[in-house]
Design a protein around this motif. Structure first.
Motif, PDB file in Angstrom:
ATOM      1  N   ARG A 316       0.841  -1.198   0.000  1.00 14.96           N
ATOM      2  CA  ARG A 316       0.000   0.000   0.000  1.00 14.96           C
ATOM      3  C   ARG A 316       0.873   1.243   0.000  1.00 14.96           C
ATOM      4  O   ARG A 316       2.030   1.219   0.431  1.00 14.96           O
ATOM      5  CB  ARG A 316      -0.926  -0.008   1.217  1.00 14.96           C
ATOM      6  N   ARG A 317       0.276   2.345  -0.434  1.00 10.76           N
ATOM      7  CA  ARG A 317       0.988   3.609  -0.427  1.00 10.76           C
ATOM      8  C   ARG A 317       1.365   4.012   0.986  1.00 10.76           C
ATOM      9  O   ARG A 317       0.578   3.852   1.910  1.00 10.76           O
ATOM     10  CB  ARG A 317       0.110   4.709  -1.036  1.00 10.76           C
ATOM     11  N   ARG A 318       2.531   4.583   1.138  1.00  6.81           N
ATOM     12  CA  ARG A 318       3.007   5.180   2.383  1.00  6.81           C
ATOM     13  C   ARG A 318       3.203   4.189   3.524  1.00  6.81           C
ATOM     14  O   ARG A 318       3.307   4.581   4.680  1.00  6.81           O
ATOM     15  CB  ARG A 318       2.055   6.282   2.861  1.00  6.81           C
ATOM     16  N   GLU A 319       3.226   2.932   3.206  1.00 11.19           N
ATOM     17  CA  GLU A 319       3.493   1.981   4.283  1.00 11.19           C
ATOM     18  C   GLU A 319       4.918   1.442   4.141  1.00 11.19           C
ATOM     19  O   GLU A 319       5.567   1.609   3.106  1.00 11.19           O
ATOM     20  CB  GLU A 319       2.499   0.812   4.256  1.00 11.19           C
ATOM     21  N   THR A 320       5.384   0.810   5.215  1.00  6.39           N
ATOM     22  CA  THR A 320       6.645   0.090   5.137  1.00  6.39           C
ATOM     23  C   THR A 320       6.313  -1.385   5.106  1.00  6.39           C
ATOM     24  O   THR A 320       5.732  -1.921   6.049  1.00  6.39           O
ATOM     25  CB  THR A 320       7.543   0.384   6.351  1.00  6.39           C
ATOM     26  N   GLU A 451       8.775   7.337  -5.499  1.00  9.09           N
ATOM     27  CA  GLU A 451       7.616   7.001  -4.669  1.00  9.09           C
ATOM     28  C   GLU A 451       7.903   5.783  -3.821  1.00  9.09           C
ATOM     29  O   GLU A 451       7.438   5.673  -2.702  1.00  9.09           O
ATOM     30  CB  GLU A 451       6.406   6.760  -5.566  1.00  9.09           C
ATOM     31  N   LEU A 452       8.672   4.850  -4.418  1.00  9.18           N
ATOM     32  CA  LEU A 452       8.983   3.620  -3.691  1.00  9.18           C
ATOM     33  C   LEU A 452      10.492   3.528  -3.483  1.00  9.18           C
ATOM     34  O   LEU A 452      11.276   3.733  -4.407  1.00  9.18           O
ATOM     35  CB  LEU A 452       8.508   2.406  -4.500  1.00  9.18           C
ATOM     36  N   GLN A 478      10.082   9.117   5.604  1.00 12.97           N
ATOM     37  CA  GLN A 478       8.855   8.542   5.063  1.00 12.97           C
ATOM     38  C   GLN A 478       7.665   9.460   5.329  1.00 12.97           C
ATOM     39  O   GLN A 478       6.865   9.725   4.446  1.00 12.97           O
ATOM     40  CB  GLN A 478       8.600   7.165   5.686  1.00 12.97           C
ATOM     41  N   THR A 484       6.867   5.242   0.185  1.00 17.12           N
ATOM     42  CA  THR A 484       6.528   3.845   0.432  1.00 17.12           C
ATOM     43  C   THR A 484       7.843   3.066   0.479  1.00 17.12           C
ATOM     44  O   THR A 484       8.713   3.287  -0.355  1.00 17.12           O
ATOM     45  CB  THR A 484       5.646   3.312  -0.715  1.00 17.12           C
TER      46      THR A 484
END
Lengths: 542, 265
Positions: A316-320, A451-452, A478, A484
């Motif tokens: 998912r976006r913005r997760e680790t 982004e990643l 982050q 992400t």
């Protein structure tokens, strides 16, 4: 503790080099170690802990000089001994477990011969008896099929088995003292646990005193009776293991305890305000992986390794998102396929809906700005001939971002983001510490606003206190940039500190995946439970 | 700093500085004109007036050796540079391309290495005509094979370094990676090797001009000076021994310095 200690080190001083290049590595160290006890010497790289071990063994490297101090084993002054006499002591009275099992065995001698060699040097066993005893020793250190293993060569054994062989050699002549220098640093956690268990058993069976050198406070916490903490060649704190850990007196010890990932379990929080979520961002996963496969061809198909066997992931976006596994689990191969460093055999990788596996040539090259990579070896991933300024701006040149003048200003900003001062701009990788080099690598990855970020074991090569700082930096960045992360690690303790979701991999397959809290507190697979149990330092933490 | 105090290094450096002066301003060192006789003193033994004696045309041998340095050393430097650049490029292509291209190139290199360097140089000189430049090309070509091998090995090592992988993930183009990252990092051993090859090149150049393929008389050149003295070897041995010793000392000095600089890596 018994009346007379097995090992007594008094006021030890060791220097490296001479003249202006002289470096005082050990400055006045005192140690005392009784029979049947384990004393852990804990410190980070450059603390002088390994030099202490070498001095006790009388095996100081070239250029090192013992300038002052006395090393006594069983009341005998080793420091006053000549090399010939010392050779009898080594192996017979003092055993040694080296750090790197892959380089510490002679590759052209069979395992059994190498153990027998030590036995024949120090006992009057004949060839046949020594060989028979060698097999017994292999059995004692828990190596299955000892007869077979004794006839094999080192390359036929895994790292864990090799380290057990070395432990067997160290204990072969039942020495009074064993010096173990980072005996498990090169091993996976589950293997580390088994190897350390063997050491403890042998210690208990023979009443051996063990001097355990380690950078890992958690390992020391689990295994040692007493702990000595070293910094800059001096002992800053010493005492019973439990006391040192629960109530550290010295500032440095407190910092170490605070930084040790095994000793606490909370997820790190960003110290900055998170960036506002841009309107219109979808909830769809940023990266989806389906049925990803990779086989490395062996010689004529016979030795082919099926490294990744159909992996599915949703990030998912913005997760680790962390992929955890031991060496050979296929976690790095998966990450490298996602970063398009290597090509996948089959399966699909969709980034924001676009199929990455189908991308080639110029399109792939341009696309790389969205996915950047931070590698394990911080110094190795930086071209040694370039200055920091050129290194961090190189992706900008590659992707034709900004003008020349703007790039110079950006270099400062990028360094500032990773909390490095502008004085580093003119340095080269060799002039940076591991932590600084990894910050430069992170700054470089951030340059093109990806982004990643694929983080392949980004902190494994760093000292714990530095590790902690770099992890915190990653967490902050982050939040600041809405990044992400795909975080690859063998270390569940580190993963626990940083990840939101976890996938556990073993032998090329994902065994288990889910939110970090669930996987860690209520693991469904047996393997995950084993991994969790193997994290050192849990006894003390709970 | 410490390696500069090493007596071998110091002595080698001193010899090379003097040699360099002979190459750039031979007039500073040579007491006489290398082409003109200094009177009637033919085949005179070494003395204070004539350090290396005089030859059959009553020319001062020391002056001829000094003036000969330029041609001999320039040819050797040219040969080494040509070998290093050509070999480096071939190795770079071979190591980068891999596969069939690499295989084909390496077999050609094998053939070149199978022929003794001096023989290869002889063939080149025979087909290009006599003279210092063709000697340099011949000797340089003879050295190309080993340079190519070293460069190829370096490139193959560097290609797998993590920073090359990092460069790819940044989106750098292949040629950019090759010339900005691979080549500079692979070139260091080539530079070290060039300094040892230079000593060999001085020998090879001298040997070829000794055999008469080099500068034609009366131009002085070290190898031909040794050769000129051959007919008087029984009566005036210094004619050959003196220039020969100079070659020996310079080669040793180049080697001594090269080893110390190279070994320090």
């Amino acid at each position: 503790m018994s009346a007379a200690p097995v090992l007594r080190v008094t006021n030890l001083h060791v220097t490296y080099g001479s003249g202006s290049a002289r470096h005082h590595a050990v400055r006045g160290v005192d140690l005392e170690l009784g029979a049947g006890r384990i004393l852990a010497v804990v410190g980070e790289s450059g603390s002088g802990k390994s030099t202490v071990a070498n001095a006790v063994l009388g095996l100081l490297p070239d250029g090192a000089r013992l300038t002052e101090g006395v090393v006594e084993v069983e009341g005998v002054h080793l420091t006053a001994m000549r090399e010939r006499a010392l050779r009898r002591v080594r192996g017979d009275i003092v055993g040694y477990v080296p750090q790197d099992p892959s380089r510490s065995l002679n590759p052209v001698l069979r395992i059994g011969e190498q153990i027998a060699e030590a036995l024949r040097r120090h006992t009057d066993l004949n060839r046949a008896d020594a060989a028979a005893r060698a097999v017994e020793i292999l059995d004692e250190v828990g190596i299955p099929d000892p007869e077979l293993r004794a006839r094999q060569y080192p390359h036929e054994l895994s790292g864990g088995l090799r380290q057990r062989v070395l432990i067997g050699i160290a204990w072969a002549c039942t020495p009074q003292l064993v010096v173990a220098d980072e005996p498990t640093s090169a091993l996976d956690v589950t293997v580390q646990r088994h190897v350390l268990d063997r050491m403890e058993e042998l210690r208990a069976a023979h009443g051996t005193a063990v001097l355990l050198i380690t950078h890992d406070l958690a390992v020391a916490a689990d295994r040692a009776d007493d702990i000595v903490v070293m910094q800059h060649g001096q002992i800053v704190e010493s005492g019973k293991a439990a006391e040192v850990l629960s109530n550290p007196q010295h500032e440095y010890t407190r910092a170490l305890v605070g930084a040790a990932p095994g000793l606490h379990s909370a997820r790190m929080l960003p110290r900055v305000e998170p960036a506002a979520v841009t309107a219109g961002t979808s909830d769809a996963p940023l990266l989806t992986v389906r049925g990803l496969q990779k086989t490395y061809p062996g010689d004529g198909g016979a030795g082919a390794v099926h490294a990744v066997k159909g992996v599915d992931l949703d990030i998912r976006r913005r997760e680790t998102f962390a992929i955890v596994g031991e060496s050979g689990s296929g976690k790095s191969t998966t990450a490298r396929m996602i970063a398009r460093i290597i090509d996948s055999d089959s399966g699909e990788i969709r980034f924001d809906g676009e199929d990455l596996t189908a991308m080639e040539g110029e399109r792939l090259r341009r696309f790389r700005q969205y996915i950047q990579v931070v590698f394990q070896n911080p110094v190795g991933s930086l071209d040694p001939r370039m200055t920091v300024e050129r290194l961090v701006t190189e992706p900008l040149r590659a992707q034709r971002f900004l003008s020349r003048r703007e790039r110079a200003a950006t270099a400062r900003e990028l360094l500032d983001q990773v909390r490095l001062g502008p004085e580093h701009l003119e340095r080269r990788p060799a002039q940076l510490s591991g932590g600084q080099a990894q910050r430069v690598a992170i700054a470089r990855a951030l340059a093109v606003r990806p982004e990643l970020l694929v983080l392949d074991e980004p902190v494994s090569a760093l000292d714990v206190s530095v590790q902690e700082q770099v992890l915190q930096l990653l967490v902050d960045l982050q939040a600041e940039h809405g990044l992400t992360y795909l975080f690859i690690s063998h270390d569940l303790a580190v993963v626990r500190q940083i990840s939101d979701s976890i996938a556990v991999m073993s032998k090329g397959e994902v065994l288990e995946r889910g939110p970090a809290a669930e996987v860690l507190s209520d693991p469904r697979s047996e393997y995950t439970r084993e991994l969790l149990a193997a994290i050192p330092g849990q006894v003390t933490a709970s | 700093m410490r390696r500069l105090l090493n007596p071998v290094t110091l002595l080698s450096a001193l010899v090379l500085v003097v040699t360099l002066i002979a190459v750039i301003w031979p007039g500073l060192l040579a007491p006489y004109d290398p082409f003109d006789s200094v009177g009637d003193a033919r085949l005179e033994a070494p003395s204070a007036a004539h350090l290396f004696g005089t030859d059959a045309l009553a020319r001062d041998v020391f002056s001829r050796v000094v003036y000969g340095a330029r041609l001999s050393l320039l040819a050797a430097v040219l040969a080494t540079t040509a070998g290093a650049v050509l070999g480096g490029l071939v190795g770079l292509i071979s190591g980068t391309a891999g596969g069939r291209v690499d295989f084909a190139i390496m077999r050609v290199i094998d053939v070149m290495l199978a022929i003794p360097g001096i023989l290869l140089a002889l063939i080149v000189v025979a087909s290009l005509g006599f003279g210092a430049v063709s000697i340099a090309i011949g000797v340089g070509l003879g050295a190309t094979g080993s340079f190519a091998r070293v460069m190829r090995a370096q490139v193959m090592r560097i290609r797998n370094e993590e920073y090359i992988e990092a460069a790819r993930t940044m989106g750098l183009r292949r040629p950019t990676i090759l010339f900005r990252h691979v080549m500079p990092n692979a070139s260091q051993p080539i530079v070290a090797m060039a300094s040892t090859e230079l000593a060999l090149a001085i020998l090879a150049v001298s040997a070829l001009s000794f055999l008469g393929f080099g500068a034609q008389p009366p131009t002085p050149e070290w190898g031909s000076l040794v050769s000129d003295g051959r007919q008087f070897i029984a009566t005036a041995p210094w004619l050959s021994i003196m220039p020969g010793s100079v070659i020996l000392v310079v080669v040793l000095a180049v080697n001594g310095l090269a080893r110390n600089l190279g070994g320090n890596r």
